[in-house]
Design a protein around this motif. Sequence first.
Motif, PDB file in Angstrom:
ATOM      1  N   ASP A 100       0.821  -1.211   0.000  1.00  9.55           N
ATOM      2  CA  ASP A 100       0.000   0.000   0.000  1.00  9.55           C
ATOM      3  C   ASP A 100       0.857   1.263   0.000  1.00  9.55           C
ATOM      4  O   ASP A 100       0.367   2.361   0.259  1.00  9.55           O
ATOM      5  N   SER A 101       2.165   1.119  -0.296  1.00  8.86           N
ATOM      6  CA  SER A 101       3.041   2.288  -0.422  1.00  8.86           C
ATOM      7  C   SER A 101       2.830   2.957  -1.769  1.00  8.86           C
ATOM      8  O   SER A 101       2.700   2.296  -2.798  1.00  8.86           O
ATOM      9  N   LEU A 102       2.831   4.275  -1.778  1.00  9.23           N
ATOM     10  CA  LEU A 102       2.542   5.022  -3.006  1.00  9.23           C
ATOM     11  C   LEU A 102       3.722   4.955  -3.972  1.00  9.23           C
ATOM     12  O   LEU A 102       4.872   5.179  -3.587  1.00  9.23           O
ATOM     13  N   PHE A 103       3.423   4.636  -5.209  1.00 13.00           N
ATOM     14  CA  PHE A 103       4.391   4.707  -6.312  1.00 13.00           C
ATOM     15  C   PHE A 103       3.758   5.568  -7.393  1.00 13.00           C
ATOM     16  O   PHE A 103       2.641   5.297  -7.841  1.00 13.00           O
ATOM     17  N   ASN A 104       4.456   6.611  -7.814  1.00 11.84           N
ATOM     18  CA  ASN A 104       3.909   7.541  -8.804  1.00 11.84           C
ATOM     19  C   ASN A 104       4.660   7.432 -10.128  1.00 11.84           C
ATOM     20  O   ASN A 104       5.794   6.954 -10.174  1.00 11.84           O
ATOM     21  N   GLY A 105       4.023   7.888 -11.201  1.00 11.55           N
ATOM     22  CA  GLY A 105       4.622   7.793 -12.528  1.00 11.55           C
ATOM     23  C   GLY A 105       5.932   8.525 -12.672  1.00 11.55           C
ATOM     24  O   GLY A 105       6.742   8.195 -13.552  1.00 11.55           O
ATOM     25  N   THR A 106       6.177   9.536 -11.832  1.00  9.82           N
ATOM     26  CA  THR A 106       7.455  10.243 -11.872  1.00  9.82           C
ATOM     27  C   THR A 106       8.579   9.461 -11.193  1.00  9.82           C
ATOM     28  O   THR A 106       9.749   9.869 -11.266  1.00  9.82           O
TER      29      THR A 106
END
Length: 501
Positions: free
Chosen positions: A357-363
């Motif tokens: 549930d850790s956030l991974f973003n496209g950047t």
Amino acid sequence: MNNCVLIMAVVATMAVGGTEAVAQPNRISPPNILVFLADDLGYGDLGCYGNPIIKTPHMDQLASEGVRLTDCHAGGTVCSPSRSALLTGRNPYRSGFFYIQGRDTHLRDNELTIAEILQSKGYETSFWGKWHLSALEKNSRDEPGPGDQGFDYWMGTTLNAFDGPKDAGKFYRNGEPVGKVDGWYCDVIVDQASDWLKNKRDKDKPFFMYLCSHEPHTPISPPREYSDLYDTPNTERLEKQTQYGDVERPKRDISQYKKEYYGTVNQLDDALGRLMQTLDSLGLKENTLVILTSDNGPETPVTLEESLGQWEDPIRDKCFGTPGDLKGMKRYPYEGGHRVPGIARWPGVIPAGLISDSLFNGTDFLPTFCKLAGAPVPSDRPIDGIDAFNAFLNKKVDRNVPSIWFYPHHGDTYFRMPQIAMRNKNYTLIGWLPRKDEGLGLKTWFVSSDPDRFELYDMIDDPQQEHDLAAEKPEIVAAMKKDMIALWREMRAEGMALKSE
């Protein structure tokens, strides 16, 4: 068989803004990296993400062999901005991508892509499929293509240019026109990429492969054997229970088309399965990081436009993608517009069957891949992503720059939709720009407008964004508003400067 030796060691590293000791891969050689980017694939479209209708056994298997991310985001809410963010590690608005590629909007040659960085570290790089960052055909603008942005070998289309079933479109290979290719898009790019893996790559080098399917973007027209799988009473029953991000559906009956969307996702799943079979049969599984994701949320049928009596687009009547229980769909800055499937596999490094549930973003792709390849992150320009490999291990990821998403509508068509979302830790701030005055130019409106109305959501307790906390937590709104406006002005100025060149 790939003879690369893989050694796992626990090393003490300083996460950005934190001091947590984390497990990091340490190896004699860097891994191969393969990114498979679907087009308009919704967060709720896969079996492993809870879809009760669509059969996605290969994507589900990939998740069972690695990690399934529940807080994975595209870098934008539509395709070109997301693709720019993925390759550059920068919010796409810095690169001039407020909307899609076209006219004066393309990925400039002075942008530094992850392909160029990996190329400089000895990787062989290849691109397959939908580019949508510049015009690949020769034209008066002479825009840089994949070969100018770090890809040694490429075969692709500018966007989704094809005319019907079994016509994959007008491809270009290494800058030269191929002409129309017989076959469905996902099948063509997977077959070509598989052939490159088997016969054309330099087997003494690690590789970076970036595949971008057309599917399930419109126009949607799968082989009949796929759509027929969903021509059943049970499909009809389950579809009536499907959520569509609180987005209104057309008043006209479009139910006859759902089988085509479901069949298309099923077909895409089979194409990915064939690619994984090729990879594994070549002995490349153990030292290849494979990532499957999407460029934005699922497309909506024409609803807002229909309700305002402005226009219709029957091609979009075939859009039955779902964001699951998230709010919003493609274009929306709400979660359903940019939270997407995210699956990563790397045997021996990423634990099998993990849910993160850790956030991974496209950047985050560029800084994460830089770390894996032993390359420095560019320091001569703002980089908004971070090394977020910890997200693949369900470990804490600390950020020094909030994640932000934007959709630049300014007309009455989307008057119910906000323009900006910014995530900082548990909270997402939603912002509306002021209505554009009639006669005011788009550029002038952009340069002069800051968000002036806000909603606040706790993404841990309320991922569906049902309970606006703005009135209850004004101090959080005030702090995030200040950060949002500062970041928005900074990105906007950098992007607008490009459009003035």
